[in-house]
Design a protein around this motif. Structure first.
Motif, PDB file in Angstrom:
ATOM      1  N   THR A 144       0.829  -1.206   0.000  1.00 52.34           N
ATOM      2  CA  THR A 144       0.000   0.000   0.000  1.00 52.34           C
ATOM      3  C   THR A 144       0.862   1.254   0.000  1.00 52.34           C
ATOM      4  OG1 THR A 144      -0.175  -0.155   2.418  1.00 52.34           O
ATOM      5  CG2 THR A 144      -2.019  -1.029   1.108  1.00 52.34           C
ATOM      6  N   ASN A 145       1.978   1.224   0.714  1.00 54.55           N
ATOM      7  CA  ASN A 145       2.872   2.390   0.747  1.00 54.55           C
ATOM      8  C   ASN A 145       3.504   2.648  -0.623  1.00 54.55           C
ATOM      9  OD1 ASN A 145       4.475   0.055   0.918  1.00 54.55           O
ATOM     10  ND2 ASN A 145       5.497   0.659   2.819  1.00 54.55           N
ATOM     11  N   TYR A 146       4.077   1.610  -1.214  1.00 53.38           N
ATOM     12  CA  TYR A 146       4.759   1.744  -2.508  1.00 53.38           C
ATOM     13  C   TYR A 146       3.769   2.090  -3.616  1.00 53.38           C
ATOM     14  CZ  TYR A 146       7.888   0.431  -6.369  1.00 53.38           C
ATOM     15  OH  TYR A 146       8.663   0.419  -7.523  1.00 53.38           O
ATOM     16  N   SER A 147       2.630   1.403  -3.653  1.00 52.08           N
ATOM     17  CA  SER A 147       1.635   1.672  -4.694  1.00 52.08           C
ATOM     18  C   SER A 147       1.100   3.094  -4.584  1.00 52.08           C
ATOM     19  CB  SER A 147       0.490   0.660  -4.605  1.00 52.08           C
ATOM     20  OG  SER A 147       0.953  -0.653  -4.861  1.00 52.08           O
ATOM     21  N   ALA A 148       0.874   3.552  -3.362  1.00 50.19           N
ATOM     22  CA  ALA A 148       0.385   4.918  -3.166  1.00 50.19           C
ATOM     23  C   ALA A 148       1.421   5.938  -3.620  1.00 50.19           C
ATOM     24  CB  ALA A 148       0.040   5.141  -1.689  1.00 50.19           C
ATOM     25  N   ALA A 149       2.680   5.715  -3.261  1.00 49.86           N
ATOM     26  CA  ALA A 149       3.729   6.653  -3.650  1.00 49.86           C
ATOM     27  C   ALA A 149       3.889   6.707  -5.160  1.00 49.86           C
ATOM     28  CB  ALA A 149       5.050   6.250  -2.995  1.00 49.86           C
ATOM     29  N   LYS A 150       3.904   5.545  -5.804  1.00 55.06           N
ATOM     30  CA  LYS A 150       4.118   5.511  -7.244  1.00 55.06           C
ATOM     31  C   LYS A 150       2.904   6.026  -8.019  1.00 55.06           C
ATOM     32  CE  LYS A 150       8.352   4.007  -7.353  1.00 55.06           C
ATOM     33  NZ  LYS A 150       9.445   4.872  -7.872  1.00 55.06           N
ATOM     34  N   ALA A 151       1.708   5.878  -7.458  1.00 56.25           N
ATOM     35  CA  ALA A 151       0.542   6.513  -8.064  1.00 56.25           C
ATOM     36  C   ALA A 151       0.650   8.030  -7.954  1.00 56.25           C
ATOM     37  CB  ALA A 151      -0.742   6.020  -7.398  1.00 56.25           C
ATOM     38  N   GLY A 152       1.166   8.502  -6.826  1.00 56.81           N
ATOM     39  CA  GLY A 152       1.399   9.931  -6.657  1.00 56.81           C
ATOM     40  C   GLY A 152       2.382  10.480  -7.680  1.00 56.81           C
ATOM     41  N   VAL A 153       3.367   9.682  -8.069  1.00 55.54           N
ATOM     42  CA  VAL A 153       4.332  10.094  -9.089  1.00 55.54           C
ATOM     43  C   VAL A 153       3.615  10.424 -10.399  1.00 55.54           C
ATOM     44  CG1 VAL A 153       6.247   9.289 -10.541  1.00 55.54           C
ATOM     45  CG2 VAL A 153       6.276   8.844  -8.072  1.00 55.54           C
ATOM     46  N   ILE A 154       2.619   9.627 -10.755  1.00 60.09           N
ATOM     47  CA  ILE A 154       1.898   9.868 -12.004  1.00 60.09           C
ATOM     48  C   ILE A 154       1.088  11.160 -11.926  1.00 60.09           C
ATOM     49  CG2 ILE A 154       0.072   8.971 -13.504  1.00 60.09           C
ATOM     50  CD1 ILE A 154       1.140   6.154 -12.899  1.00 60.09           C
ATOM     51  N   GLY A 155       0.424  11.401 -10.797  1.00 62.67           N
ATOM     52  CA  GLY A 155      -0.305  12.651 -10.630  1.00 62.67           C
ATOM     53  C   GLY A 155       0.623  13.858 -10.661  1.00 62.67           C
ATOM     54  N   PHE A 156       1.747  13.757  -9.996  1.00 62.50           N
ATOM     55  CA  PHE A 156       2.770  14.809 -10.009  1.00 62.50           C
ATOM     56  C   PHE A 156       3.200  15.105 -11.443  1.00 62.50           C
ATOM     57  CE2 PHE A 156       7.245  15.989 -10.108  1.00 62.50           C
ATOM     58  CZ  PHE A 156       7.407  16.906  -9.081  1.00 62.50           C
ATOM     59  N   THR A 157       3.434  14.053 -12.209  1.00 61.33           N
ATOM     60  CA  THR A 157       3.899  14.188 -13.586  1.00 61.33           C
ATOM     61  C   THR A 157       2.889  14.944 -14.434  1.00 61.33           C
ATOM     62  OG1 THR A 157       5.202  12.146 -13.445  1.00 61.33           O
ATOM     63  CG2 THR A 157       4.512  12.862 -15.650  1.00 61.33           C
TER      64      THR A 157
END
Length: 239
Positions: A144-157
């Motif tokens: 959940t931590n890794y998936s949430a962080a990496k999903a945030g990367v896409i929104g940031f992008t």
């Protein structure tokens, strides 16, 4: 003049392969390690500089990137690749497991990009490539931590792409599947067997296959691509 590329977490795995690919394309490459000691221990190829600092620390990013630009020159290409995992089911996950992954995998996006974005805007050129993950899209048991962080990367992008397009800066993400790296090698054999059974191509990616995608997004040939996520997962997840 060669463009200057900074790759966070660039001493091993996908980061090291990306450094090779960008150098092959004529870039001057700088990589980061997790600490000054790790940077000193890194045996860099001729012409490749390595600096060590904690990308989850804003002040360390500010000071270190300022030093790089003073010594070597302004950064034209930023590859936000640094990442960690701390897997656990959420009902067993500690606050530190959650926070450590979010700090390195997501907060570092702001910490590093904030240091270079103004210069890119002033010069009217920039390439920012952020490394997400297939698990940002499909999720993964115990992450959940890794998936949430990496999903945030896409929104940031996507948001930064909209802010930066008129200044000649493209911002894209790559969402790799499982690649033949040390991080993946640490996955238990039974788990990896299950993962590979779900990959239509039936194998791990070679790091160079993902690195070539980064090199393309960093090149002049990709100038009309921004705000996109390139999925490189062997068919594991079809976005």
């Amino acid at each position: 003049m060669a463009r200057i590329a900074l790759i966070t977490g660039g001493t091993t795995g996908l980061g090291a392969a990306t450094a090779d690919a960008l150098e092959a394309g004529g870039c001057k490459v700088i990589v980061t390690a997790r600490s000054p000691d790790k940077a000193k221990a890194y045996k860099a190829p001729v012409g490749r500089a390595c600096y060590g600092w904690d990308v989850s620390d804003f002040s360390a990013c500010s000071d270190s990137i300022a030093a790089i630009e003073d010594e070597i020159g302004p950064i034209d290409i930023l590859v936000n690749n640094a990442g960690v995992t701390a897997d656990s089911m959420l009902h067993k996950m500690s606050p530190e497991q959650w926070q450590s992954v979010l700090r390195v995998d997501l907060d570092s996006m702001f910490n590093t990009t904030r240091q270079v974005i103004s210069g890119m805007r002033e010069r009217g050129f920039g390439r920012i490539i952020n490394i997400s993950s297939v698990n940002a899209l499909k999720g993964q048991f115990g992450q959940t931590n890794y998936s949430a962080a990496k999903a945030g990367v896409i929104g940031f992008t996507k948001a930064l792409a909209l802010e930066s397009a008129r200044k000649g800066i493209t911002v894209n993400a790559i969402a790799p599947g499982y690649a033949d790296t040390a991080m993946v090698a640490a996955v238990p054999d039974d788990v990896m067997k299950s993962v590979l059974e779900g990959v239509p191509l039936g194998r791990l990616a070679e790091p160079s296959e993902i690195a070539r995608c980064v090199a393309f997004l960093a090149s002049d040939q990709s100038g009309f691509i921004t705000g996109s996520t390139l999925h490189v997962n062997g068919g594991l997840y079809l976005a």
